[in-house]
Scaffold this motif. Sequence first.
Motif, PDB file in Angstrom:
ATOM      1  N   TRP A  72       0.710  -1.199   0.003  1.00  0.00           N
ATOM      2  CA  TRP A  72       0.102  -0.072  -0.017  1.00  0.00           C
ATOM      3  C   TRP A  72       0.942   1.241   0.151  1.00  0.00           C
ATOM      4  N   GLY A  73       2.185   1.137  -0.503  1.00  0.00           N
ATOM      5  CA  GLY A  73       2.962   2.314  -0.513  1.00  0.00           C
ATOM      6  C   GLY A  73       3.513   2.764   0.569  1.00  0.00           C
ATOM      7  N   ARG A  74       3.058   2.430   1.799  1.00  0.00           N
ATOM      8  CA  ARG A  74       3.759   3.042   3.016  1.00  0.00           C
ATOM      9  C   ARG A  74       3.540   2.062   4.126  1.00  0.00           C
ATOM     10  N   GLU A  75       3.301   0.773   4.017  1.00  0.00           N
ATOM     11  CA  GLU A  75       3.320   0.166   5.032  1.00  0.00           C
ATOM     12  C   GLU A  75       4.368  -1.185   4.908  1.00  0.00           C
ATOM     13  N   CYS A  76       4.667  -1.524   5.990  1.00  0.00           N
ATOM     14  CA  CYS A  76       5.479  -2.565   6.279  1.00  0.00           C
ATOM     15  C   CYS A  76       5.406  -3.688   7.241  1.00  0.00           C
ATOM     16  N   TYR A  77       5.331  -4.981   6.853  1.00  0.00           N
ATOM     17  CA  TYR A  77       5.083  -5.942   7.603  1.00  0.00           C
ATOM     18  C   TYR A  77       6.297  -6.784   7.828  1.00  0.00           C
TER      19      TYR A  77
END
Length: 472
Positions: free
Chosen positions: A203-208
């Motif tokens: 989503w461009g800005r989320e890191c998991y």
Amino acid sequence: MISTVALLTLVPAVLAIPSNIKRTGPDGASVLSTIVAGTTTYYSRGCYDELKSGQHALQHEITSTLTSISATTCVVGCQLAGYSIAGVMNGNQCFCDNAMSPDAPELDAEQCDSACSGNSLEVCGGVWHYDIYYTSSTGDIPAPTPVTQVTTSGQNWVNLGCYVDQVSCRSLPDWMFAADNMTPELCAATCKDEGYAVAGIEWGRECYCGNTIYNPTLAPLSECNQACSGDSTKACGDQDRILFYTVDGKQPNTASNSCGPSSSSSTASSSISTSISSSISSSYSSSSSTTMQPTTTRPTTASSSATKPCTTSSTTPKPTTTRPCTTSTTPKPTTTKPCTTSTRPTSTPTPPKPQPTCGRPNKHDGYIHQGCYNENPWWRSINQYSFSSNSMTPSMCSDKCFSKGFKYAALEKGTDCYCGNNCPTSQAPSSHCNKPCKGDSQWIGGGNSGKITVYKSVILGYPRWAWPWGWN
């Protein structure tokens, strides 16, 4: 990035020379074929639709830096800022970038007929439609591309491909954070520092982050093409689409869980082994390259909705984590002062447990409870850093915010932490913040979406004279 805004007042006479007219709209405003900014020529490349769900086809808006808005001033502003693409929209907005989302379809030229607010003789796009100018008159407009591998702390993290992810059934549920400067490098480095073997960007800005991928389902690489918020030339997944990275491309552990397909762990492992191999062989034309070539062309359509893009995000993460709880067992007294005050905070001798002083009771990271506030989920006041955890406590949130240098820490839904230097101005009744922290139910972690429990750093947010006794 623009240090010479005043020069834009000279644009019509000096910096940009409009040449021939490409098309004239119904109100007499014209689309310029070319605009010369300095020594660079920008060419009109057509009318394109804006993205929906709060995303932008071009990531960098410079409207507020310009003295007036026209196609000419926008192009010049983008050129001064170092961008090769300029887009005018809604008659009064200017966006720039070096890559444009391939999900923005090209429209009929007549869909861009809005006169510019700063020059009624020029066209500045349409209602949520861009007039695009680019430094080349032919060829494809550059689009964000997935990075094949990134290097952090001497480790090579290799892209395993694009996979399906779901809000209700995360494939990497252990740890996550979101940032406006997100890149694959930042995500991989953070996951490494947190001790995880798999990094996923979405989503461009989320890191998991995690050590096991649950229910891996391969998706076309072209579906992971949302621009990274920190580098728009790179792709960082998309809505419900995640790019996985592991050190040296090592096959990760996989498993099924109750919210995914009813398949065994061994079946899932075999599936991702096959799909990763297929993804790598089909997506990477060269192992030495740093980015993958786009696999689809820009879509086209004859018409588009003229309504404002919805800003609702469907990706409200609720990952779990096994990180230790850092909640203090001896919280300091609370205060009822609003967080926007600059006066000495007052305290009560015996605070109720749902309103603790957040953080360890020492001079390094103490945060004082400010109360329950209303927060617009789509235009947050406290929005410079965020993460979620099913082990969330006030101390976990405040420790992270303090380590990032932010004055305010806010909790929401019992699992979500937000950090920033601005505070909401609309205080809500304390009863609206009624969600226990997932990591320790004796503390309150905000309420439902839009209701946050706010804390303010004693060190970062108050003058020294206002610190509690003994904090020096």
